[in-house]
Design a protein around this motif. Structure first.
Motif, mmCIF file in Angstrom:
data_model
loop_
_atom_site.group_PDB
_atom_site.id
_atom_site.type_symbol
_atom_site.label_atom_id
_atom_site.label_comp_id
_atom_site.label_asym_id
_atom_site.label_seq_id
_atom_site.Cartn_x
_atom_site.Cartn_y
_atom_site.Cartn_z
ATOM 1 N N VAL A 134 104.816 -77.735 35.545
ATOM 2 C CA VAL A 134 104.334 -76.164 34.897
ATOM 3 C C VAL A 134 104.271 -75.254 36.298
ATOM 4 O O VAL A 134 104.945 -74.035 36.088
ATOM 5 C CB VAL A 134 103.096 -76.088 34.212
ATOM 6 C CG1 VAL A 134 102.682 -74.788 33.820
ATOM 7 C CG2 VAL A 134 103.004 -77.094 32.989
ATOM 8 N N VAL A 135 103.837 -75.631 37.245
ATOM 9 C CA VAL A 135 103.741 -74.714 38.577
ATOM 10 C C VAL A 135 105.188 -74.367 38.938
ATOM 11 O O VAL A 135 105.503 -73.251 39.169
ATOM 12 C CB VAL A 135 102.920 -75.381 39.549
ATOM 13 C CG1 VAL A 135 103.172 -74.620 40.912
ATOM 14 C CG2 VAL A 135 101.389 -75.388 39.376
ATOM 15 N N GLN A 136 106.083 -75.387 38.966
ATOM 16 C CA GLN A 136 107.393 -75.140 39.450
ATOM 17 C C GLN A 136 108.458 -74.341 38.552
ATOM 18 O O GLN A 136 109.039 -73.636 38.922
ATOM 19 C CB GLN A 136 108.014 -76.685 39.768
ATOM 20 C CG GLN A 136 107.573 -77.349 40.833
ATOM 21 C CD GLN A 136 108.242 -78.663 41.029
ATOM 22 O OE1 GLN A 136 109.452 -78.855 40.806
ATOM 23 N NE2 GLN A 136 107.583 -79.484 41.560
ATOM 24 N N ALA A 137 107.963 -74.572 37.167
ATOM 25 C CA ALA A 137 108.672 -73.600 36.160
ATOM 26 C C ALA A 137 108.238 -72.241 36.385
ATOM 27 O O ALA A 137 108.791 -71.109 36.203
ATOM 28 C CB ALA A 137 108.325 -74.317 34.961
ATOM 29 N N THR A 138 106.803 -72.011 36.645
ATOM 30 C CA THR A 138 106.182 -70.664 36.686
ATOM 31 C C THR A 138 106.736 -69.985 38.003
ATOM 32 O O THR A 138 107.247 -68.732 37.981
ATOM 33 C CB THR A 138 104.761 -70.677 36.813
ATOM 34 O OG1 THR A 138 104.111 -71.387 35.740
ATOM 35 C CG2 THR A 138 104.037 -69.605 36.880
ATOM 36 N N LEU A 139 106.960 -70.845 39.145
ATOM 37 C CA LEU A 139 107.574 -70.273 40.346
ATOM 38 C C LEU A 139 108.901 -69.993 40.028
ATOM 39 O O LEU A 139 109.567 -69.084 40.899
ATOM 40 C CB LEU A 139 107.421 -71.205 41.412
ATOM 41 C CG LEU A 139 106.095 -71.666 42.027
ATOM 42 C CD1 LEU A 139 106.027 -72.511 42.917
ATOM 43 C CD2 LEU A 139 105.231 -70.153 42.484
ATOM 44 N N GLY A 140 109.762 -70.665 39.203
ATOM 45 C CA GLY A 140 110.931 -70.481 38.969
ATOM 46 C C GLY A 140 111.393 -69.105 38.375
ATOM 47 O O GLY A 140 112.447 -68.499 38.313
ATOM 48 N N ARG A 141 110.447 -68.572 37.807
ATOM 49 C CA ARG A 141 110.472 -67.150 37.080
ATOM 50 C C ARG A 141 109.486 -66.249 37.662
ATOM 51 O O ARG A 141 109.048 -65.347 36.916
ATOM 52 C CB ARG A 141 110.675 -67.275 35.597
ATOM 53 C CG ARG A 141 109.138 -67.906 35.238
ATOM 54 C CD ARG A 141 109.455 -67.878 33.420
ATOM 55 N NE ARG A 141 107.934 -68.553 33.132
ATOM 56 C CZ ARG A 141 107.475 -69.819 33.102
ATOM 57 N NH1 ARG A 141 108.330 -70.889 33.518
ATOM 58 N NH2 ARG A 141 106.475 -70.049 32.596
ATOM 59 N N ALA A 142 109.020 -66.499 38.810
ATOM 60 C CA ALA A 142 107.989 -65.581 39.413
ATOM 61 C C ALA A 142 108.606 -63.967 39.822
ATOM 62 O O ALA A 142 109.569 -63.797 39.921
ATOM 63 C CB ALA A 142 107.870 -66.001 40.760
ATOM 64 N N ALA A 143 107.820 -63.025 39.439
ATOM 65 C CA ALA A 143 107.942 -61.643 39.608
ATOM 66 C C ALA A 143 107.369 -61.158 41.126
ATOM 67 O O ALA A 143 106.107 -61.081 40.812
ATOM 68 C CB ALA A 143 107.581 -60.882 38.438
ATOM 69 N N LEU A 144 108.198 -60.871 41.819
ATOM 70 C CA LEU A 144 107.771 -60.407 43.057
ATOM 71 C C LEU A 144 108.231 -59.123 43.293
ATOM 72 O O LEU A 144 109.401 -58.760 43.231
ATOM 73 C CB LEU A 144 108.127 -61.441 44.301
ATOM 74 C CG LEU A 144 107.731 -62.532 44.365
ATOM 75 C CD1 LEU A 144 108.203 -63.456 45.769
ATOM 76 C CD2 LEU A 144 106.199 -62.764 44.515
ATOM 77 N N GLY A 145 107.406 -58.241 43.547
ATOM 78 C CA GLY A 145 107.879 -56.660 43.825
ATOM 79 C C GLY A 145 107.826 -56.106 42.480
ATOM 80 O O GLY A 145 107.257 -56.551 41.326
ATOM 81 N N ALA A 146 108.655 -54.912 42.276
ATOM 82 C CA ALA A 146 108.664 -54.159 41.179
ATOM 83 C C ALA A 146 109.413 -54.869 39.952
ATOM 84 O O ALA A 146 110.724 -54.636 39.923
ATOM 85 C CB ALA A 146 109.485 -52.786 41.278
#
Length: 179
Positions: free
Chosen positions: A52-64
């Motif tokens: 789940v952590v890897q899946a979450t990181l796979g769609r992370a929003a960084l910035g705007a």
């Protein structure tokens, strides 16, 4: 009769004999192998949690509002997994009682990328804030993330991280571990 246990108790902890108590008196926890304290269910749950952590990181929003695909190196996965299990072994519900806040540090900014309940059916007993870092050697590649236009290749995370543990049922001090 039937042995009644709460959601978090293991049957093994509710039963025992005097012989077991005599044996345990002579052994202190630091002397025991901490691997023996890990619950096999926690091992399986931790593997699922890391997915789940890897899946979450796979769609992370960084910035705007920009999505980035963040990759966890195998070494980082192993270190985080071991640390989660270690921090959970002293908890009443083990890893099942964990709430995990996932953050990625970029320069001086820390981006919140997800909140994960290890087992949504269990009332959380402790909160872990996992702060991952972008690989600093990739700075020229990630500068484009904060500009307009399509995202570049996936970003790799550094093997360094920080974990903060807060017990939700106690007023103990916050535990911060730098790895």
């Amino acid at each position: 009769g039937r042995l009644e246990t709460s959601d978090c108790e293991s049957v093994g902890s509710a039963s025992g004999s005097e012989g077991d108590a005599e044996y345990a008196e002579g052994v202190s926890l630091p002397d025991m192998d901490l691997e023996l304290l890990h619950d096999p269910e926690d091992e399986l749950l931790c593997a699922s949690l890391m997915d789940v952590v890897q899946a979450t990181l796979g769609r992370a929003a960084l910035g705007a509002r920009r999505c980035s695909r963040l990759l966890m190196p195998a070494q980082l996965q192993a270190q985080v997994r071991a640390e989660l299990l270690r921090l959970a072994c002293s908890e009443p519900c083990g890893l099942r009682g964990a709430l995990l806040d996932l953050c990625v540090e970029h320069g001086k900014a820390c981006h919140d990328v997800g909140h994960i309940a290890a087992d949504p059916a269990v009332v959380p007993t402790f909160q872990l804030t996992l702060v991952l870092r972008l690989d600093s050697r990739l700075w020229p590649k990630i500068q484009g993330l904060f500009a307009s236009g399509p995202a570049f290749a996936p970003l790799k995370l550094s093997t360094g991280f920080r974990v903060m543990k807060k017990k939700l049922y106690s007023s103990e001090q916050l535990l911060i571990e730098e790895c």
